[in-house]
Design an enzyme around this catalytic site. Structure first.
Site, mmCIF file in Angstrom:
data_model
loop_
_atom_site.group_PDB
_atom_site.id
_atom_site.type_symbol
_atom_site.label_atom_id
_atom_site.label_comp_id
_atom_site.label_asym_id
_atom_site.label_seq_id
_atom_site.Cartn_x
_atom_site.Cartn_y
_atom_site.Cartn_z
ATOM 1 N N LYS A 142 56.399 53.840 0.661
ATOM 2 C CA LYS A 142 56.710 52.607 -0.068
ATOM 3 C C LYS A 142 55.443 51.958 -0.617
ATOM 4 O O LYS A 142 55.476 50.821 -1.085
ATOM 5 C CB LYS A 142 57.427 51.611 0.851
ATOM 6 C CG LYS A 142 58.718 52.145 1.446
ATOM 7 C CD LYS A 142 59.368 51.084 2.337
ATOM 8 C CE LYS A 142 60.235 51.708 3.407
ATOM 9 N NZ LYS A 142 60.711 50.704 4.368
ATOM 10 N N ARG A 198 66.963 44.469 12.550
ATOM 11 C CA ARG A 198 67.478 44.645 11.195
ATOM 12 C C ARG A 198 68.998 44.604 11.197
ATOM 13 O O ARG A 198 69.632 45.223 12.059
ATOM 14 C CB ARG A 198 67.048 45.994 10.611
ATOM 15 C CG ARG A 198 65.566 46.265 10.634
ATOM 16 C CD ARG A 198 64.814 45.454 9.588
ATOM 17 N NE ARG A 198 63.386 45.679 9.679
ATOM 18 C CZ ARG A 198 62.529 44.867 10.310
ATOM 19 N NH1 ARG A 198 62.975 43.779 10.912
ATOM 20 N NH2 ARG A 198 61.261 45.133 10.329
#
Length: 266
Positions: free
Chosen positions: A58, A251
């Site tokens: 990323k 998450r």
DNA sequence: CGGAGCCCCTGTAAGC
DNA sequence: TGCTTACAGGGGCTCC
């Protein structure tokens, strides 16, 4: 939230306009995104030419004459060419033919200077490049929950929360299933669905949940094709059961309780 | 190794 | 209406 497809989209929109360009000047505003390197960055970047723009997981890597810049978009980071609107500019790079702004509302991103050959922390294989057999073999070595493994950039680079939930749904694997308990058949199915998912998302320009836009300020379209992410309570597209949400490693995790079963212990 | 918990940070949404 | 609070999460850290 930029994950592999969003970062890839950004890199593709950046590369043609950055490669070969020289950085004429840089202005910054104090921010933690520079990790204490603000002075060095403003001193070293001007005058250097950009030779390469790459994605590393990323991260976005800009290869310059004598350094490399590692940019991570975090949650709300953006790289924008003027005149795309910017609300929280942290760095502004004046190039020969463009003005590029690194904008980041929450400052979870980073903009740091590395020695020429380095890429920052060493990460696992890229989610789009790993071979099916390698992927299955690596999963078999781990006792951790599959969701944690896919999110762990040292294990595999590029996957984030959204695409992890979507890929596990497509392969019918429970997010908490330990890696070594994923049957080889399902590990291969996961590899296939993960790859297809990432490629389709790249083709759609990524997913824009809240902030994400590419370097021209364009939103992605893949958010409209999410099956489980953000769909708590909605019927599962496959079986109609209500999509459930739980928390795994801090998450939000979305899954179908009927399609994604934990392997039975016996 | 692996899981839990905390932190960073700010806009937005929900609650009162 | 206006204020307060909870929540979103990538990644880094500590602790057990």
């Amino acid at each position: 939230m930029p994950e592999l497809p969003e970062v890839e989209t950004v890199v593709r929109s950046l590369a043609p306009r950055l490669v070969g360009q020289r950085i004429l000047a840089i202005t910054t505003t104090p921010s933690r995104v520079f990790r204490g390197q603000q002075q060095v960055i403003t001193a070293c970047l001007p005058g250097q030419q950009i030779h390469q723009v790459q994605r590393y997981g990323k991260n976005i890597l800009l290869t310059l004459d004598r350094h490399r810049v590692r940019i991570h978009l975090g949650m709300t980071g953006k790289l924008l060419f003027a005149p795309a609107p910017s609300t929280h500019p942290r760095a502004m790079l004046a190039l020969e033919d463009a003005l590029l702004v690194f904008d980041d509302i929450r400052q979870f991103g980073r903009f740091e200077l590395l020695p020429a050959e380095e890429s920052g922390p060493v990460l696992g294989e890229d989610a789009l490049e790993i071979a099916p057999a390698t992927f299955a073999a690596r999963l078999r070595e781990r006792r951790g929950a599959i969701k944690n493994l896919l999110l762990n950039q040292v294990f595999l680079r590029g996957m984030g929360n959204i695409y992890t939930d979507e890929a596990l749904y497509l392969a019918r694997i429970h997010p908490l299933c330990p890696g070594f308990l994923v049957p080889r058949r399902k590990a291969l199915a996961l590899h296939t669905s993960m790859r297809a998912l990432l490629q389709e998302a790249i083709a759609a320009g990524g997913s824009s949940i809240s902030d994400y836009v590419d370097a021209s300020g364009q939103r992605g379209a893949f958010q409209d094709r999410h099956q489980v992410y953000g769909k708590e309570g909605d019927p599962c597209p496959r079986c109609g059961a209500a999509i459930r949400r739980m928390v795994v490693c801090q998450r939000g995790t979305h899954y179908c309780p009927r399609c994604q079963r934990m392997p039975s212990v016996r």
